[in-house]
Scaffold this motif. Sequence first.
Motif, PDB file in Angstrom:
ATOM      1  N   ILE A 251      15.272  76.991 -39.143  1.00  4.73           N
ATOM      2  CA  ILE A 251      14.492  78.039 -39.063  1.00  4.73           C
ATOM      3  C   ILE A 251      14.343  78.185 -40.669  1.00  4.73           C
ATOM      4  N   LYS A 252      15.588  77.683 -41.513  1.00  2.57           N
ATOM      5  CA  LYS A 252      15.835  77.293 -43.019  1.00  2.57           C
ATOM      6  C   LYS A 252      14.655  76.188 -42.946  1.00  2.57           C
ATOM      7  N   LYS A 253      15.143  74.969 -42.637  1.00  2.00           N
ATOM      8  CA  LYS A 253      14.540  74.494 -43.063  1.00  2.00           C
ATOM      9  C   LYS A 253      13.298  74.067 -43.013  1.00  2.00           C
ATOM     10  N   LEU A 254      13.108  74.691 -41.730  1.00  2.00           N
ATOM     11  CA  LEU A 254      11.592  75.098 -41.166  1.00  2.00           C
ATOM     12  C   LEU A 254      10.879  75.637 -42.668  1.00  2.00           C
ATOM     13  N   ARG A 255      10.643  76.498 -42.967  1.00  2.00           N
ATOM     14  CA  ARG A 255      10.529  77.324 -44.639  1.00  2.00           C
ATOM     15  C   ARG A 255      10.758  77.122 -45.161  1.00  2.00           C
ATOM     16  N   ASN A 256      11.239  75.669 -45.468  1.00  2.00           N
ATOM     17  CA  ASN A 256      11.716  75.049 -47.109  1.00  2.00           C
ATOM     18  C   ASN A 256      10.412  73.664 -46.804  1.00  2.00           C
ATOM     19  N   GLN A 257      10.341  73.631 -45.741  1.00  2.00           N
ATOM     20  CA  GLN A 257       9.272  72.288 -45.087  1.00  2.00           C
ATOM     21  C   GLN A 257       7.481  72.730 -45.819  1.00  2.00           C
ATOM     22  N   THR A 258       7.227  74.076 -44.989  1.00  2.00           N
ATOM     23  CA  THR A 258       6.409  74.203 -45.307  1.00  2.00           C
ATOM     24  C   THR A 258       5.778  75.413 -46.317  1.00  2.00           C
ATOM     25  N   ARG A 259       7.014  75.376 -47.820  1.00  2.00           N
ATOM     26  CA  ARG A 259       6.884  75.918 -48.684  1.00  2.00           C
ATOM     27  C   ARG A 259       5.891  74.974 -49.300  1.00  2.00           C
ATOM     28  N   LYS A 260       6.953  72.967 -49.186  1.00  2.00           N
ATOM     29  CA  LYS A 260       7.208  71.752 -49.882  1.00  2.00           C
ATOM     30  C   LYS A 260       5.890  71.675 -50.046  1.00  2.00           C
ATOM     31  N   LEU A 261       4.863  71.506 -48.312  1.00  2.00           N
ATOM     32  CA  LEU A 261       3.336  71.386 -47.406  1.00  2.00           C
ATOM     33  C   LEU A 261       3.041  72.030 -47.947  1.00  2.00           C
ATOM     34  N   ALA A 262       2.530  73.386 -48.514  1.00  2.00           N
ATOM     35  CA  ALA A 262       1.693  73.781 -48.810  1.00  2.00           C
ATOM     36  C   ALA A 262       1.398  73.735 -50.687  1.00  2.00           C
ATOM     37  N   ARG A 263       1.689  72.958 -51.518  1.00  2.00           N
ATOM     38  CA  ARG A 263       1.498  72.815 -51.677  1.00  2.00           C
ATOM     39  C   ARG A 263       0.793  70.771 -52.109  1.00  2.00           C
ATOM     40  N   SER A 264       0.311  70.444 -51.173  1.00  2.00           N
ATOM     41  CA  SER A 264      -0.172  69.529 -51.007  1.00  2.00           C
ATOM     42  C   SER A 264      -1.759  69.689 -49.773  1.00  2.00           C
ATOM     43  N   GLN A 265      -2.611  69.194 -50.511  1.00  2.00           N
ATOM     44  CA  GLN A 265      -3.941  69.153 -49.435  1.00  2.00           C
ATOM     45  C   GLN A 265      -3.589  68.005 -48.430  1.00  2.00           C
ATOM     46  N   ALA A 266      -2.523  67.490 -47.912  1.00  2.00           N
ATOM     47  CA  ALA A 266      -2.663  66.820 -47.890  1.00  2.00           C
ATOM     48  C   ALA A 266      -2.581  67.035 -45.535  1.00  2.00           C
ATOM     49  N   PRO A 267      -3.449  66.858 -44.692  1.00  2.00           N
ATOM     50  CA  PRO A 267      -3.481  67.145 -43.469  1.00  2.00           C
ATOM     51  C   PRO A 267      -2.327  67.140 -42.865  1.00  2.00           C
ATOM     52  N   VAL A 268      -1.803  68.047 -41.832  1.00  2.00           N
ATOM     53  CA  VAL A 268      -0.729  67.959 -41.412  1.00  2.00           C
ATOM     54  C   VAL A 268      -0.575  68.389 -39.939  1.00  2.00           C
ATOM     55  N   PHE A 269      -0.126  68.049 -39.330  1.00  2.00           N
ATOM     56  CA  PHE A 269      -0.270  68.168 -37.987  1.00  2.00           C
ATOM     57  C   PHE A 269       1.187  68.786 -37.297  1.00  2.00           C
ATOM     58  N   ILE A 270       1.300  70.116 -36.705  1.00  2.00           N
ATOM     59  CA  ILE A 270       2.049  70.692 -36.190  1.00  2.00           C
ATOM     60  C   ILE A 270       2.335  70.442 -34.496  1.00  2.00           C
ATOM     61  N   SER A 271       3.548  70.223 -34.230  1.00  2.00           N
ATOM     62  CA  SER A 271       3.911  69.664 -33.367  1.00  2.00           C
ATOM     63  C   SER A 271       5.009  70.552 -32.651  1.00  2.00           C
ATOM     64  N   GLY A 272       5.293  70.873 -30.933  1.00  2.00           N
ATOM     65  CA  GLY A 272       6.265  72.182 -30.720  1.00  2.00           C
ATOM     66  C   GLY A 272       5.850  72.538 -29.672  1.00  2.00           C
ATOM     67  N   GLU A 273       6.542  73.141 -29.110  1.00  2.00           N
ATOM     68  CA  GLU A 273       6.820  73.922 -27.531  1.00  2.00           C
ATOM     69  C   GLU A 273       5.241  74.973 -27.362  1.00  2.00           C
ATOM     70  N   SER A 274       4.515  74.845 -26.385  1.00  2.00           N
ATOM     71  CA  SER A 274       3.494  76.177 -26.278  1.00  2.00           C
ATOM     72  C   SER A 274       4.959  77.522 -26.923  1.00  2.00           C
ATOM     73  N   GLY A 275       4.001  78.725 -27.147  1.00  2.00           N
ATOM     74  CA  GLY A 275       5.012  79.672 -27.889  1.00  2.00           C
ATOM     75  C   GLY A 275       5.832  79.880 -29.019  1.00  2.00           C
ATOM     76  N   SER A 276       5.906  78.652 -29.327  1.00  2.00           N
ATOM     77  CA  SER A 276       7.080  78.269 -30.616  1.00  2.00           C
ATOM     78  C   SER A 276       7.068  78.742 -31.588  1.00  2.00           C
ATOM     79  N   GLY A 277       5.524  79.108 -32.124  1.00  2.00           N
ATOM     80  CA  GLY A 277       5.028  79.955 -33.159  1.00  2.00           C
ATOM     81  C   GLY A 277       4.067  78.455 -33.875  1.00  2.00           C
ATOM     82  N   LYS A 278       3.604  77.531 -34.018  1.00  2.00           N
ATOM     83  CA  LYS A 278       2.904  77.028 -34.503  1.00  2.00           C
ATOM     84  C   LYS A 278       1.617  77.080 -35.318  1.00  2.00           C
ATOM     85  N   GLU A 279       0.989  78.463 -34.452  1.00  2.00           N
ATOM     86  CA  GLU A 279      -0.279  78.671 -35.378  1.00  2.00           C
ATOM     87  C   GLU A 279       0.386  79.718 -36.809  1.00  2.00           C
ATOM     88  N   LEU A 280       1.784  80.535 -36.431  1.00  2.00           N
ATOM     89  CA  LEU A 280       2.238  80.789 -37.707  1.00  2.00           C
ATOM     90  C   LEU A 280       3.274  80.659 -38.590  1.00  2.00           C
TER      91      LEU A 280
END
Length: 459
Positions: free
Chosen positions: A145-174
Amino acid sequence: MTTHTALIVDDEPDIRDLLEITLTRMGIKTLTAQDLTSAFKLLEQHTPQLCLTDMNLPDGNGIELVQWIQQHRPDTPVAVITAYGNMDTAIESLKAGAFDFVSKPVELSRLRELVNSALKLAKPGANNDDTADEPGLLLGNSAQIKKLRNQTRKLARSQAPVFISGESGSGKELVARMIHLQGPRSDKPFVAVNCGAIPSELMESEFFGHKKGSFTGAVENKDGLFRSADGGTLFLDEVADLPLAMQVKLLRAIQEKVVRPVGDTKELPVDIRLLSATHKNLAELVQEGSFRQDLFYRINVIELAVPPLRDRKDDIALLANHILERIAREYECDTATLTQDAIDRLKEHDFPGNVRELENILERAFTLCDAEKISASDLHLGNGLPTEAGNSNDGATASASPALVPEGDIDLEGYLESIERQAIEKALEATRWNKTAAAKKLGISFRALRYRLKKLGME
């Protein structure tokens, strides 16, 4: 007042002049370079808040500059100027770490939007590494989760389209919300849509809007999801469920940054950050022919994987306590806490439904437990779900059950709620609205009664 500085790199004098004049009028100081060599020299002497670079330069290409700045000046957003219609180059630059891109001939309105967005990232604290591990909405202390938080912080600085993969209920919308909230569009709308929940005949209208009278039922103009998200972020959940015909129209809207409402003759510009997600394997669907390869290529510029809950079990106790506190606030009850044996039992569970399943388990346990402590037995994870009342061997219950089943088509959820409402009303009336006595009469805990009163709007 802080004066921003921008580095402009282009070998065409006319383009450099145009960019320099536009930025100067915006109150931004400019540094100009005609090639990579000159740009690197300027970057050794200055730290600009923005860099605009052409892709094709006499001694290299803009990707090299993007990569150098990513490594040596990570706080400086870079926008790449590409040839008209060259989406492959634009996507390559975004993957390399470019903040955004603009196509030639440069539209000044689009350029100003891009510059303003980039400068929001240059504000003090916008990329403070000290906040990299702050939980925010993504709770947990595990390495994943620390890695994921760091990745979201970096991706927030870009305007690139991001595809979020993961199982149902894992928190993709979050995760999508975190990318939006940490980026330069945070003060604009975040619009989330479940693509699988829209009837195919209404999809075009839902996405692009419609004009009044364009079809039966169109009694007024409608903006649609793209225009509702203008300036902000559009999150397409379960994007794999889009029919092929809609995939074609979606691709065009993304690439051209315009939409045409149903029944309209004009195309309207839109400015959105696109995030998408699905629990399905999109690459396999492309191979099968049920998902367009060109759309997959366009939305999957950067892929972000959300780990399942079973891979970060050390976070379960923290997540569970947060969920229980939220439930208690929502239903205005005292907070319940988990016993150690309950936490151990949760950690043993595989959670095929991920965080959503954890929420459901805890909500059920919260309403059914009598004390302020939730034990392992209250979780009902041993032999599946608790025995339903209808399976009781009590003859009276069994004989009464058929009378509860209505004939014809019914709204089952509404029907069950009406039965529950009647039973609670009778118990309250019989106890002169003493909730403690009514709960005892109903055979449920006081907390369970409070929960149901709130849920049914009977307070």
